[in-house]
Scaffold this motif. Sequence first.
Motif, mmCIF file in Angstrom:
data_model
loop_
_atom_site.group_PDB
_atom_site.id
_atom_site.type_symbol
_atom_site.label_atom_id
_atom_site.label_comp_id
_atom_site.label_asym_id
_atom_site.label_seq_id
_atom_site.Cartn_x
_atom_site.Cartn_y
_atom_site.Cartn_z
ATOM 1 N N TRP A 192 -6.279 -10.394 4.632
ATOM 2 C CA TRP A 192 -6.678 -9.262 4.207
ATOM 3 C C TRP A 192 -5.617 -8.124 5.467
ATOM 4 N N CYS B 199 0.364 5.368 0.987
ATOM 5 C CA CYS B 199 -0.773 6.416 1.295
ATOM 6 C C CYS B 199 0.066 7.934 0.995
ATOM 7 N N THR C 67 -9.456 8.106 4.609
ATOM 8 C CA THR C 67 -10.314 6.144 4.613
ATOM 9 C C THR C 67 -9.070 5.384 4.829
ATOM 10 N N VAL D 110 -8.230 -4.213 -3.302
ATOM 11 C CA VAL D 110 -9.282 -3.778 -2.280
ATOM 12 C C VAL D 110 -10.497 -2.929 -1.402
ATOM 13 N N LYS D 111 -10.992 -3.201 -0.010
ATOM 14 C CA LYS D 111 -11.265 -2.613 -0.124
ATOM 15 C C LYS D 111 -11.690 -1.120 0.829
ATOM 16 N N TYR D 112 -12.775 -0.315 0.964
ATOM 17 C CA TYR D 112 -12.397 0.970 1.410
ATOM 18 C C TYR D 112 -13.148 1.161 2.374
ATOM 19 N N GLU E 69 -4.996 9.556 6.278
ATOM 20 C CA GLU E 69 -5.610 9.801 5.877
ATOM 21 C C GLU E 69 -7.023 9.499 6.090
ATOM 22 N N ARG F 240 -14.923 4.097 4.699
ATOM 23 C CA ARG F 240 -14.857 5.711 3.714
ATOM 24 C C ARG F 240 -15.906 6.480 5.054
ATOM 25 N N VAL G 17 -6.332 -4.292 2.289
ATOM 26 C CA VAL G 17 -5.610 -4.528 0.985
ATOM 27 C C VAL G 17 -5.350 -6.495 1.114
ATOM 28 N N LYS H 201 -8.172 1.479 4.226
ATOM 29 C CA LYS H 201 -7.690 0.884 3.424
ATOM 30 C C LYS H 201 -7.070 -0.977 3.929
ATOM 31 N N VAL I 67 0.964 -0.984 0.255
ATOM 32 C CA VAL I 67 0.022 -0.127 -0.116
ATOM 33 C C VAL I 67 1.187 1.291 -0.474
#
Length: 838
Positions: free
Chosen positions: A112, A97, A121, A133-135, A119, A137, A125, A123, A95
């Motif tokens: 995972w 960032c 969000t 990737v899932k987020y 940030e 938010r 991964v 992440k 990742v």
Amino acid sequence: MSLEGIRPRPRPAHPPGTTVLTYTSDGRYLITAGSNALIRIFNDGDDGEPRTLEDGAAENYLGVAATKDAFILGAEDGTVWRYDVETGKTDKLLVRCLLPVRDLAISSDGEWLAVASDELTVKIVNTDDMTNVKYLREQTKGSKHVTFDQTGRFIAVSCTDGFLYIYSVESDEPQLVRKLDGAIRRLEATDDATSRAAWHPGGTAIALAQANRDIAIFSTSDWTPQKPFTGGHNGEITAIAWSPNGELLATAGFDGQILLWETNTQKILKRYKFANVTNLSWHPTRNVFSFSTSFGEVYIHEYFVSREHVSILEKSGESALRGGPLGETSGNARKPMVDRSKSGEENGRRRAGSLDSLDDLLGSAGDEDGFVDDDDGAGYAEDVNAFGKRTNGHLDGPEGRQQKRFASYWEPTVHAPFQPGSTPWRGNRCYLCLNLTGAVWTVDQESHNTVTVEFYDSELHRNFHFTDPYRYDKACLNDNGTLFASSPVDSPATIYYRPHETWTTRGDWRTQLPAGETVKAIALSDSYIVALTSANYIRIYTLYGTPFRIYRQKSQAITCAAWRDYVLTIGNGPVSHNGGSSMTYSIENVKRDEICQNEDIVAISEGEELKSVFFSDAGDPCIYDSEGVLLVLQHWRTPGQARWVPLLDTKLLERLSKGRKEETYWPVAVAQDKFHCIILKGGETHPYFPRPLLSEFDFKMPVSTAPPKANEDEAESDTRNDIMRFEESFVRENLFLSLFQDVISTTNATRNQRAELARKEVELDKILLQMLAIECREGEDRGMKALELVEMMRDRSGKMLEAAAKIAQRYNRSILEDKIRELGERRLMGMDEDDELA
């Protein structure tokens, strides 16, 4: 020799700063990283030097996670790299960032990786396919921590805005399950205090650090708070970690302690003294516990759980939380998800031990798929714990080769800093100061504190109350003003003084310490303000904010007290024979810049702690220890002559001998020739609200007593009691006379003071006369002691000696009478025995 009592040695692994660590899932390696580019890999069970990786892909690592074959590090530059455990080579960049990475969490199956950063969000991964990737938010600010539950289906995000976000990540698009307000503190990403959500291995609860130093427990069935772990730390909590079976909980705090809790009873099994601990990690299968400090040190604590409690660590998690925080919600416990798509012995054995610790309360234990049950006695489940791993029963005993390994690892025990007159947090409030002037207490309102100052004499001073955005955690109070100090949380450490009366528009003032410096203790006198800091500086200010003096204390600062121009400081000194650091004290006259006592020893019994230190109303230093003994410092104005004298041993109070055994005393002051305190009952260790009443006890020095005789009648018993009472009075009044003589000899004595000195001498001679009467009454054979009592009289005018002769005459002690009159004649002629020897 047992290894369980040996303190582990600190291993300097990285420079001072954030130091992260974790075990690989099989426990073979301990991975550490810190504020440089080096990565350390410690082999489990090997006391040698760790393997060092010098060519790391980044530096200033802030997050770490590991599987069996790889470990992953997140850095301040926003990159997350995966490394191979065996080769130490960089595997891949997982990742990137734009802002610093703050924390990493990996699912139990290793598929995972969740990345928390500055940030908005988070992440998640896939470790095999970085494009998958899932987020998460929903956060409105950056995230400080992120944690998976054991099943990997749920994830908790601790946001810096003080909200805890719970997501379900089973689907491709994560779903927000719950947003909890007030469950965690609002902390900056760089704070050492923790807001991490620690999932219980059974998946049915999460543990969270609270602002009041308690450990909150939330049920994952309906996200309601349950019974918390209370009465533990006196400082902010920096780390939380469940044992692999969930039967134990370890916590670390700013108070320099690691606490070991039993989950079922919520009791503290043991307190370990280690300062500046910021990260904790349990070994997955052995009785080994590792942790790191903000100084870059790593500790590997073998036999962390002592022998009497190790059976709890070896349980299968069946009784975890029973009757405790989640007893009401265990029926809603969520069973862990077993990944049946994987095969192989490793997965089967690991899943075999993942039985929910609360499910078996409902009778479901023993019928989970994959649970190892040696029901035919074949022995294939022998020495296998709840996690499918061998227990440490097959290992060599503590007398094996590891005895030499730990023989030289030793670190002295030191006394933790404290503020006299304050109490630890209980619930959301605590006392910052309790003395004869009044009380100062604070209430945590989450976003700020509220402070109340209340006086005993409301006619002399008016009570006041104010909102406290600085979160003051120390205070001093006297008739002139109130002094506050705060720790550097959202701003540098602050000192604030507020006078009670002023002839100007505004008389209060506030100042801040240099960045990184904290206040350990403060003191307030009629003339000066004193602050002991983490840099071992003693900072002295005038009452209206002028910096007057600053110097470094020779010993590690513990606490301080002040009276008029005198400042008393106490610190950890040389190591004593028992391996603990002896406490030393110094007394300085600030105005005259004179040292009265310099690094002398504080007279505390072995194994006891200092509970409070203060000056009496007459200006004499006093201490009160955990043994319940009040001591005063005699001859403290003369360098090298000071000694601690016991004024009262509370264990010998008559009220305790009458069956009031569940009673202790919290010291407040020494004034009006009495000990003022708060009586604590029912096992309490500190006063609480509503504000308790003050009690007072007369001084009674622990003078040796004469044992009763066989077949002693009532008259003989009364005589013996009278003798003991007068002997104690003589020793006590002699002490007070000595303290008053010291004042007279070092100051410009007034006429009233000289008259008071003469009165004290007469009162002391009167006690000797009463003792003389008893000796004369008891018989001629006690004439030697009777004459000795007369010789101790201070009167030079002859009046007291004449009274002594009349007492001897009354009881027909003619020989004694002659010797007393002879002594009187010698004194009138100025030829006392001391003069003749001279």
